[in-house]
Design a protein around this motif. Sequence first.
Motif, mmCIF file in Angstrom:
data_model
loop_
_atom_site.group_PDB
_atom_site.id
_atom_site.type_symbol
_atom_site.label_atom_id
_atom_site.label_comp_id
_atom_site.label_asym_id
_atom_site.label_seq_id
_atom_site.Cartn_x
_atom_site.Cartn_y
_atom_site.Cartn_z
ATOM 1 N N HIS A 32 4.912 7.912 -14.730
ATOM 2 C CA HIS A 32 4.357 7.504 -13.604
ATOM 3 C C HIS A 32 3.507 8.711 -12.929
ATOM 4 C CE1 HIS A 32 6.946 3.586 -13.222
ATOM 5 N NE2 HIS A 32 5.934 3.448 -13.976
ATOM 6 N N TYR A 56 10.428 13.502 1.074
ATOM 7 C CA TYR A 56 9.078 13.351 0.410
ATOM 8 C C TYR A 56 8.050 14.039 0.786
ATOM 9 C CZ TYR A 56 9.750 8.786 -2.324
ATOM 10 O OH TYR A 56 9.825 7.652 -3.063
ATOM 11 N N GLN A 108 8.554 1.790 1.782
ATOM 12 C CA GLN A 108 9.280 0.977 0.762
ATOM 13 C C GLN A 108 9.747 2.224 -0.282
ATOM 14 O OE1 GLN A 108 6.063 0.198 2.027
ATOM 15 N NE2 GLN A 108 5.471 -1.733 1.498
ATOM 16 N N ARG A 109 9.105 3.057 -0.408
ATOM 17 C CA ARG A 109 9.650 4.032 -1.490
ATOM 18 C C ARG A 109 10.859 4.638 -0.663
ATOM 19 N NH1 ARG A 109 5.202 7.911 -3.992
ATOM 20 N NH2 ARG A 109 3.337 6.357 -4.020
ATOM 21 N N VAL A 111 -4.538 2.821 -4.806
ATOM 22 C CA VAL A 111 -5.301 3.420 -3.624
ATOM 23 C C VAL A 111 -6.002 4.503 -3.843
ATOM 24 C CG1 VAL A 111 -4.926 3.980 -1.268
ATOM 25 C CG2 VAL A 111 -3.530 1.919 -2.176
ATOM 26 N N VAL A 112 -5.148 5.432 -4.495
ATOM 27 C CA VAL A 112 -5.731 6.921 -4.687
ATOM 28 C C VAL A 112 -6.886 7.028 -5.556
ATOM 29 C CG1 VAL A 112 -5.153 9.252 -5.400
ATOM 30 C CG2 VAL A 112 -3.459 7.917 -4.040
ATOM 31 N N VAL A 113 -6.608 6.124 -6.770
ATOM 32 C CA VAL A 113 -7.697 6.212 -7.820
ATOM 33 C C VAL A 113 -8.594 5.158 -7.776
ATOM 34 C CG1 VAL A 113 -6.294 7.588 -9.223
ATOM 35 C CG2 VAL A 113 -6.376 5.010 -9.443
ATOM 36 N N GLU A 124 13.731 2.273 -1.252
ATOM 37 C CA GLU A 124 13.933 2.039 -2.687
ATOM 38 C C GLU A 124 15.306 3.121 -3.027
ATOM 39 O OE1 GLU A 124 11.074 4.054 -5.227
ATOM 40 O OE2 GLU A 124 11.752 2.850 -6.938
ATOM 41 N N ALA A 153 0.330 2.056 -5.169
ATOM 42 C CA ALA A 153 -0.063 3.281 -4.227
ATOM 43 C C ALA A 153 -1.384 4.107 -5.051
ATOM 44 C CB ALA A 153 1.080 4.145 -3.915
ATOM 45 N N LEU A 154 -0.848 4.110 -6.544
ATOM 46 C CA LEU A 154 -1.780 5.048 -7.330
ATOM 47 C C LEU A 154 -3.207 4.248 -7.349
ATOM 48 C CD1 LEU A 154 -2.378 7.232 -9.407
ATOM 49 C CD2 LEU A 154 -1.470 5.759 -11.152
ATOM 50 N N CYS A 191 -4.530 13.242 -8.965
ATOM 51 C CA CYS A 191 -4.382 12.860 -7.398
ATOM 52 C C CYS A 191 -3.284 13.346 -6.736
ATOM 53 C CB CYS A 191 -4.952 11.703 -7.161
ATOM 54 S SG CYS A 191 -6.554 11.208 -8.023
ATOM 55 N N ALA A 192 -3.441 13.650 -5.321
ATOM 56 C CA ALA A 192 -2.210 13.724 -4.610
ATOM 57 C C ALA A 192 -1.607 12.506 -4.478
ATOM 58 C CB ALA A 192 -2.823 14.260 -2.988
ATOM 59 N N THR A 218 5.476 -0.824 -6.182
ATOM 60 C CA THR A 218 5.261 0.196 -5.255
ATOM 61 C C THR A 218 4.387 1.552 -5.577
ATOM 62 O OG1 THR A 218 7.322 -0.156 -4.169
ATOM 63 C CG2 THR A 218 6.289 1.930 -3.563
ATOM 64 N N ARG A 219 4.946 2.223 -6.883
ATOM 65 C CA ARG A 219 4.307 3.308 -7.055
ATOM 66 C C ARG A 219 2.893 3.267 -7.843
ATOM 67 N NH1 ARG A 219 8.780 4.566 -7.623
ATOM 68 N NH2 ARG A 219 9.464 6.120 -6.061
ATOM 69 N N GLU A 220 2.879 2.263 -8.794
ATOM 70 C CA GLU A 220 1.585 1.853 -9.258
ATOM 71 C C GLU A 220 0.500 1.389 -8.389
ATOM 72 O OE1 GLU A 220 4.521 1.108 -10.336
ATOM 73 O OE2 GLU A 220 4.879 1.433 -12.398
ATOM 74 N N TYR A 247 -3.182 -3.497 -6.302
ATOM 75 C CA TYR A 247 -2.685 -3.014 -5.270
ATOM 76 C C TYR A 247 -1.595 -3.824 -4.585
ATOM 77 C CZ TYR A 247 -1.500 -0.879 -0.720
ATOM 78 O OH TYR A 247 -0.811 -0.604 0.262
ATOM 79 N N ASN A 270 1.173 11.480 -11.704
ATOM 80 C CA ASN A 270 -0.285 11.385 -11.598
ATOM 81 C C ASN A 270 -0.835 12.547 -11.491
ATOM 82 O OD1 ASN A 270 -3.007 10.795 -10.753
ATOM 83 N ND2 ASN A 270 -2.327 10.260 -8.785
ATOM 84 N N GLU A 300 1.176 3.751 4.976
ATOM 85 C CA GLU A 300 1.373 2.408 4.577
ATOM 86 C C GLU A 300 0.649 2.150 3.322
ATOM 87 O OE1 GLU A 300 -0.144 0.479 8.181
ATOM 88 O OE2 GLU A 300 1.786 0.782 9.215
ATOM 89 N N GLU A 301 -0.392 2.592 3.166
ATOM 90 C CA GLU A 301 -1.043 2.406 1.913
ATOM 91 C C GLU A 301 -0.232 3.073 0.565
ATOM 92 O OE1 GLU A 301 -5.136 2.293 1.266
ATOM 93 O OE2 GLU A 301 -5.671 2.311 3.299
ATOM 94 N N MET A 302 0.527 4.254 1.053
ATOM 95 C CA MET A 302 1.138 4.847 -0.059
ATOM 96 C C MET A 302 2.462 4.113 -0.139
ATOM 97 S SD MET A 302 -1.095 7.017 -1.275
ATOM 98 C CE MET A 302 -0.133 8.030 -2.236
ATOM 99 N N ARG A 303 2.899 3.127 0.952
ATOM 100 C CA ARG A 303 4.013 2.301 0.540
ATOM 101 C C ARG A 303 5.147 3.333 0.970
ATOM 102 N NH1 ARG A 303 2.185 -1.877 -4.009
ATOM 103 N NH2 ARG A 303 0.858 -2.878 -2.726
ATOM 104 N N PHE A 352 12.421 12.923 -7.669
ATOM 105 C CA PHE A 352 12.548 11.516 -8.226
ATOM 106 C C PHE A 352 10.973 11.175 -8.620
ATOM 107 C CE2 PHE A 352 12.054 6.711 -7.451
ATOM 108 C CZ PHE A 352 12.861 6.312 -8.518
#
Lengths: 172, 358
Positions: free
Chosen positions: B265, B203, B81-82, A114-116, B85, A111-112, B270-271, A107-109, A102, B267, B75-78, B260
């Motif tokens: 990437h 988003y 930052q997204r 965290v989810v999984v 970007e 966050a992933l 999951c949400a 960023t995106r990976e 993490y 997923n 914050e955990e999903m950042r 975007f």
Amino acid sequence: MTWVPAQDVMVPALLAALAVTDGAFAGFRAAAGRNARIRRRAYTVTAAGRGAAVALVDLAATAAVSLADLGRRYPALLAAGARMLAVLAPFAVLVVLSLGAYLLLPTREGALVVVVGLGPFTLVRPIVVTGAVAAACLGSRDPVIWAAAVTAAVGVLTVEPLVHRRWYREPC
Amino acid sequence: MPVLEISDLIGAWDPATGARLPVGKDEVVARLRAAGDRRAVRIVERMPASGGFLDPEAVDRLFVRVHTELQRLGEEMRMAQRFAELLRPLVAAARRAGFGPLRIVDVGCGIGPVTRSLAASGTLGGDIELIGADLNPVLVAEATRLAEDEGLTCRFVRRDALALDEPATFYISSGVLHHLPAASLPGFFHAQDRPGTAGFVHYDIAATRLAPLGAWVFHRARMREPLGRHDGVASARRAHGDAVLLDAASSAEGMRVFLFTPPRHANPCCATMRPVIGVRPELAEGLRRGLGRRARGLTGAGGARGGGGGAPGGPGVIRGGVGGVGEGTGGGRGGGDVREGPGCVRRGAGGVREETGG
């Protein structure tokens, strides 16, 4: 000078380290979602410290329960502790790897992860702790060992709610 | 059956004055019961009430608690930052193209985590005005308090973001789109096609089959408030699909619109969050260049459409707390096939405004 065999110290030391580290994370979780400021490093460090402190108190309670006839019981306690570690250590490794991923991944990976990873790990943590207690108890008929294992588990699982209720009930 | 979020139902404010309106507990319970949501019914039944109306102070405290927890999730999903970007290359392109003064408006900002985070990082430059808008006065007050406490250069207003006097250079939002019915989305996007506006980045939850399960796990693990846990899953169930968003976003006829979401990437389990982006055609190349290799993740229509606009909707009464989107400001596309006028009240865990009649 008498040397204590390393394995006699290793198991309780590892369990204690795990408990205190877990307590620090529990303190972090207890405080998370209660302070919406952007810069809050000191707040987070304080929360982790509170969690670790509560975990130390819980460790003391576990030690107190284990003290009865410690000399005779120590090998059995070590064996029970090793069985607990066999359950807890792989989970701890997974959590550490996820946390590292993490923090290090983009960023995106991240966050992933965290989810999984980190999110589900938080949910299964009580099950893992319960499994560790079961592993400790199943190999022993000594009620003191059962009591020690249960005390340790209750201590680990109550750090977060205790810290939350004591310090972080409302947003600040 | 409709999927309802509790936070859409438990707060109501007069859009003109911001004054709180009483919300009948039985009315909320009846709506949730009619939607077949027994868990939500139990959550609302436990909420304090007086004289048949939900206790406003308790509701306010609940909104702040839930939004503070939501910030932690973001914050955990950042999320900040997204946004950064995408906004960095967009703002740079807008500067080069002569847009100005540069202003970013966060639609339905809640307690403003994204706006405050962008302000704290300074990543977009000191010449950017950062504004968060929400229809929920409690959340706006909390956002303002937090920003002042940290000395951040951003501000928050209790207004319909799309009805501010000055247009934004970029409109942004996080987790707002699913609060809007699909029929209202074209009007929402069309309203952002204003002179002086360079684009938008919105988003929202990617609508995958397993998104509700992912949302359940994530909200169960990270939120304490039963309302937050419930609404998190409901959000994932209500999320709009890619095609719906792209089609609706193309109502901003002077923009090129994209999603975007780099497929590699994506997923499926999951949400997760993915944005719908609209940019003036002259900025699209700057966005691509600024994103570099990540520009491969831009998918979608990508073309600007011509055509006329729609008519704005009229005032109504606002309900809700989380966001703050004015549905009525949009109007229809291509001449106004969606019209919302003055009339009855409703909705808005996002401070989303839903108007009927007219």
